[in-house]
Design a protein around this motif. Structure first.
Motif, mmCIF file in Angstrom:
data_model
loop_
_atom_site.group_PDB
_atom_site.id
_atom_site.type_symbol
_atom_site.label_atom_id
_atom_site.label_comp_id
_atom_site.label_asym_id
_atom_site.label_seq_id
_atom_site.Cartn_x
_atom_site.Cartn_y
_atom_site.Cartn_z
ATOM 1 N N GLY A 79 106.712 11.782 32.649
ATOM 2 C CA GLY A 79 107.406 10.978 33.647
ATOM 3 C C GLY A 79 106.493 10.346 34.668
ATOM 4 O O GLY A 79 106.955 9.678 35.604
ATOM 5 N N LEU A 80 105.178 10.532 34.500
ATOM 6 C CA LEU A 80 104.219 10.005 35.468
ATOM 7 C C LEU A 80 103.621 8.681 35.004
ATOM 8 O O LEU A 80 103.423 8.460 33.807
ATOM 9 N N HIS A 81 103.305 7.818 35.954
ATOM 10 C CA HIS A 81 102.699 6.512 35.659
ATOM 11 C C HIS A 81 101.170 6.656 35.732
ATOM 12 O O HIS A 81 100.560 6.411 36.757
ATOM 13 N N LEU A 82 100.591 7.054 34.615
ATOM 14 C CA LEU A 82 99.177 7.442 34.606
ATOM 15 C C LEU A 82 98.262 6.432 33.923
ATOM 16 O O LEU A 82 97.101 6.738 33.661
ATOM 17 N N GLU A 83 98.755 5.228 33.680
ATOM 18 C CA GLU A 83 97.962 4.253 32.925
ATOM 19 C C GLU A 83 96.608 3.984 33.586
ATOM 20 O O GLU A 83 95.596 3.831 32.909
ATOM 21 N N ASN A 84 96.587 3.896 34.904
ATOM 22 C CA ASN A 84 95.348 3.601 35.625
ATOM 23 C C ASN A 84 94.983 4.720 36.600
ATOM 24 O O ASN A 84 94.368 4.476 37.639
ATOM 25 N N THR A 85 95.364 5.939 36.232
ATOM 26 C CA THR A 85 95.193 7.082 37.126
ATOM 27 C C THR A 85 94.440 8.208 36.435
ATOM 28 O O THR A 85 94.772 8.575 35.309
ATOM 29 N N GLU A 86 93.436 8.724 37.117
ATOM 30 C CA GLU A 86 92.731 9.893 36.599
ATOM 31 C C GLU A 86 93.523 11.153 36.923
ATOM 32 O O GLU A 86 94.136 11.252 37.992
ATOM 33 N N VAL A 87 93.465 12.120 36.002
ATOM 34 C CA VAL A 87 94.093 13.424 36.230
ATOM 35 C C VAL A 87 93.028 14.497 36.113
ATOM 36 O O VAL A 87 92.340 14.596 35.095
ATOM 37 N N HIS A 88 92.867 15.289 37.168
ATOM 38 C CA HIS A 88 91.928 16.406 37.150
ATOM 39 C C HIS A 88 92.697 17.719 37.208
ATOM 40 O O HIS A 88 93.674 17.825 37.968
ATOM 41 N N LEU A 89 92.263 18.689 36.428
ATOM 42 C CA LEU A 89 92.789 20.048 36.576
ATOM 43 C C LEU A 89 91.917 20.747 37.608
ATOM 44 O O LEU A 89 90.698 20.834 37.444
ATOM 45 N N ILE A 90 92.544 21.249 38.686
ATOM 46 C CA ILE A 90 91.776 21.848 39.774
ATOM 47 C C ILE A 90 92.037 23.342 39.930
ATOM 48 O O ILE A 90 91.331 24.006 40.686
ATOM 49 N N GLY A 91 93.038 23.868 39.237
ATOM 50 C CA GLY A 91 93.328 25.295 39.334
ATOM 51 C C GLY A 91 92.558 26.100 38.299
ATOM 52 O O GLY A 91 91.947 25.544 37.379
ATOM 53 N N HIS A 92 92.593 27.415 38.463
ATOM 54 C CA HIS A 92 91.912 28.301 37.517
ATOM 55 C C HIS A 92 92.476 28.091 36.114
ATOM 56 O O HIS A 92 93.692 28.014 35.922
ATOM 57 N N LEU A 93 91.581 27.975 35.140
ATOM 58 C CA LEU A 93 91.980 27.710 33.759
ATOM 59 C C LEU A 93 91.643 28.899 32.880
ATOM 60 O O LEU A 93 90.475 29.295 32.776
ATOM 61 N N GLN A 94 92.687 29.454 32.249
ATOM 62 C CA GLN A 94 92.481 30.543 31.289
ATOM 63 C C GLN A 94 92.058 29.955 29.950
ATOM 64 O O GLN A 94 92.514 28.877 29.560
ATOM 65 N N THR A 95 91.210 30.668 29.243
ATOM 66 C CA THR A 95 90.690 30.127 27.986
ATOM 67 C C THR A 95 91.797 29.864 26.968
ATOM 68 O O THR A 95 91.687 28.934 26.171
ATOM 69 N N ASN A 96 92.877 30.660 27.003
ATOM 70 C CA ASN A 96 93.942 30.460 26.009
ATOM 71 C C ASN A 96 94.801 29.227 26.289
ATOM 72 O O ASN A 96 95.681 28.889 25.505
ATOM 73 N N LYS A 97 94.544 28.551 27.412
ATOM 74 C CA LYS A 97 95.303 27.341 27.726
ATOM 75 C C LYS A 97 94.446 26.078 27.629
ATOM 76 O O LYS A 97 94.933 24.983 27.875
ATOM 77 N N VAL A 98 93.191 26.253 27.262
ATOM 78 C CA VAL A 98 92.272 25.103 27.203
ATOM 79 C C VAL A 98 92.775 24.047 26.230
ATOM 80 O O VAL A 98 92.810 22.850 26.542
ATOM 81 N N LYS A 99 93.175 24.462 25.027
ATOM 82 C CA LYS A 99 93.581 23.479 24.021
ATOM 83 C C LYS A 99 94.837 22.714 24.430
ATOM 84 O O LYS A 99 95.074 21.591 23.967
ATOM 85 N N MET A 100 95.646 23.320 25.316
ATOM 86 C CA MET A 100 96.860 22.654 25.780
ATOM 87 C C MET A 100 96.553 21.511 26.745
ATOM 88 O O MET A 100 97.248 20.500 26.755
ATOM 89 N N ILE A 101 95.494 21.652 27.537
ATOM 90 C CA ILE A 101 95.245 20.700 28.616
ATOM 91 C C ILE A 101 94.154 19.677 28.297
ATOM 92 O O ILE A 101 94.174 18.557 28.823
ATOM 93 N N VAL A 102 93.216 20.029 27.428
ATOM 94 C CA VAL A 102 92.067 19.151 27.149
ATOM 95 C C VAL A 102 92.457 17.723 26.762
ATOM 96 O O VAL A 102 91.824 16.770 27.233
ATOM 97 N N PRO A 103 93.484 17.504 25.951
ATOM 98 C CA PRO A 103 93.790 16.108 25.582
ATOM 99 C C PRO A 103 94.384 15.279 26.720
ATOM 100 O O PRO A 103 94.491 14.061 26.589
ATOM 101 N N HIS A 104 94.765 15.912 27.817
ATOM 102 C CA HIS A 104 95.584 15.225 28.812
ATOM 103 C C HIS A 104 94.921 14.995 30.162
ATOM 104 O O HIS A 104 95.533 14.387 31.039
ATOM 105 N N VAL A 105 93.704 15.479 30.358
ATOM 106 C CA VAL A 105 93.070 15.320 31.666
ATOM 107 C C VAL A 105 91.732 14.604 31.554
ATOM 108 O O VAL A 105 91.092 14.603 30.502
ATOM 109 N N THR A 106 91.326 13.997 32.656
ATOM 110 C CA THR A 106 90.065 13.279 32.727
ATOM 111 C C THR A 106 88.911 14.215 33.035
ATOM 112 O O THR A 106 87.778 13.990 32.596
ATOM 113 N N MET A 107 89.209 15.253 33.826
ATOM 114 C CA MET A 107 88.166 16.178 34.269
ATOM 115 C C MET A 107 88.769 17.547 34.535
ATOM 116 O O MET A 107 89.938 17.657 34.932
#
Length: 242
Positions: A79-107
């Motif tokens: 539901g977000l308008h991310l065409e020209n927007t970077e998305v960074h994950l800034i919270g603690h990341l557990q290794t078992n969730k890496v594959k879920m987030i990697v395709p969707h964030v810039t950094m």
């Protein structure tokens, strides 16, 4: 108050907040001998509804958002308008969730272990991309917080610099809660000195471009002490509703 009038009032508040934040950023940047354009403003969107995030993006020029939680971001990203927007994950990341987030964030700004760096590398290799990352430093050496101990930072960076499919672009820190701005400045200054020290070492695959520090209560002080990116949530969107 109707839903429409509540939303319109909230939109107005967000616009005004962002205007004031940018004015403070410009002033702090000037004090540090830089321009406002040298500082990236991240909108921290934890618990914020997509409607209000999109207002910040579409109407206020926000082009960088930061999310703390993998599941929360994934639940609202469509539901977000991310065409020209970077998305960074800034919270603690557990290794078992890496594959879920990697395709969707810039950094990913919260890398604090070799194991996590390797997991990010592995998942990036699967989809043929390289992930920009920041290394999180526990600048206050607090047991309750994540991050690399500052005395181990250079060694840690040398080790993860050899890992494929990731690029270290800088450092991130969340200093301890301080009673006054002078205390905060000490931690920010320490981070800036680390940032410069690592930059001077010219470690392979380590490109010190971003120093991410400073939040709603202290972003001006962080900029004055050398931050290149500040992460602002409640001062932009209002008090969080959990």
């Amino acid at each position: 108050m109707t839903i429409k009038s509540y939303n319109e009032e909230r939109f107005s508040d967000i616009s005004e907040n962002i205007k004031k934040i940018r004015e403070r950023i410009a002033l702090a940047a000037e004090k540090s001998g830089r321009c406002a354009e040298d500082i990236s403003l991240m909108a921290v969107t934890k618990t914020v509804d997509s409607l209000f995030i999109n207002h910040a993006i579409d109407s206020c020029g926000i082009n960088l958002i930061g999310e703390n939680r993998v599941q929360e971001f994934l639940s609202k990203k469509d539901g977000l308008h991310l065409e020209n927007t970077e998305v960074h994950l800034i919270g603690h990341l557990q290794t078992n969730k890496v594959k879920m987030i990697v395709p969707h964030v810039t950094m990913i700004e919260s890398v604090d272990s070799v194991r996590l760096a390797k997991e990010i590398s592995k998942e990036c290799e699967k989809i043929g991309r390289t992930m920009d990352i920041l290394v999180e430093v526990n600048v206050g050496m607090e047991n309750s917080k994540f991050g690399i101990d500052s005395v181990l930072l250079a060694e840690f960076l040398s080790e993860i610099g050899e890992i494929s499919n990731i690029r270290v672009k800088g450092l991130m820190a969340i200093p301890p809660i301080c009673e006054n701005s002078e205390e905060s400045r000490r931690f920010f200054s320490n981070m800036y000195n680390m940032f410069l020290d690592i930059k001077g070492k010219k470690i392979d695959n380590i490109d010190m471009q971003i120093l991410s520090m400073g939040m709603s209560g202290d972003y001006a002080e962080a900029i004055e002490e050398g931050a290149t990116e500040v992460r602002v949530g409640s001062s932009m969107f209002g008090k969080r509703v959990y």
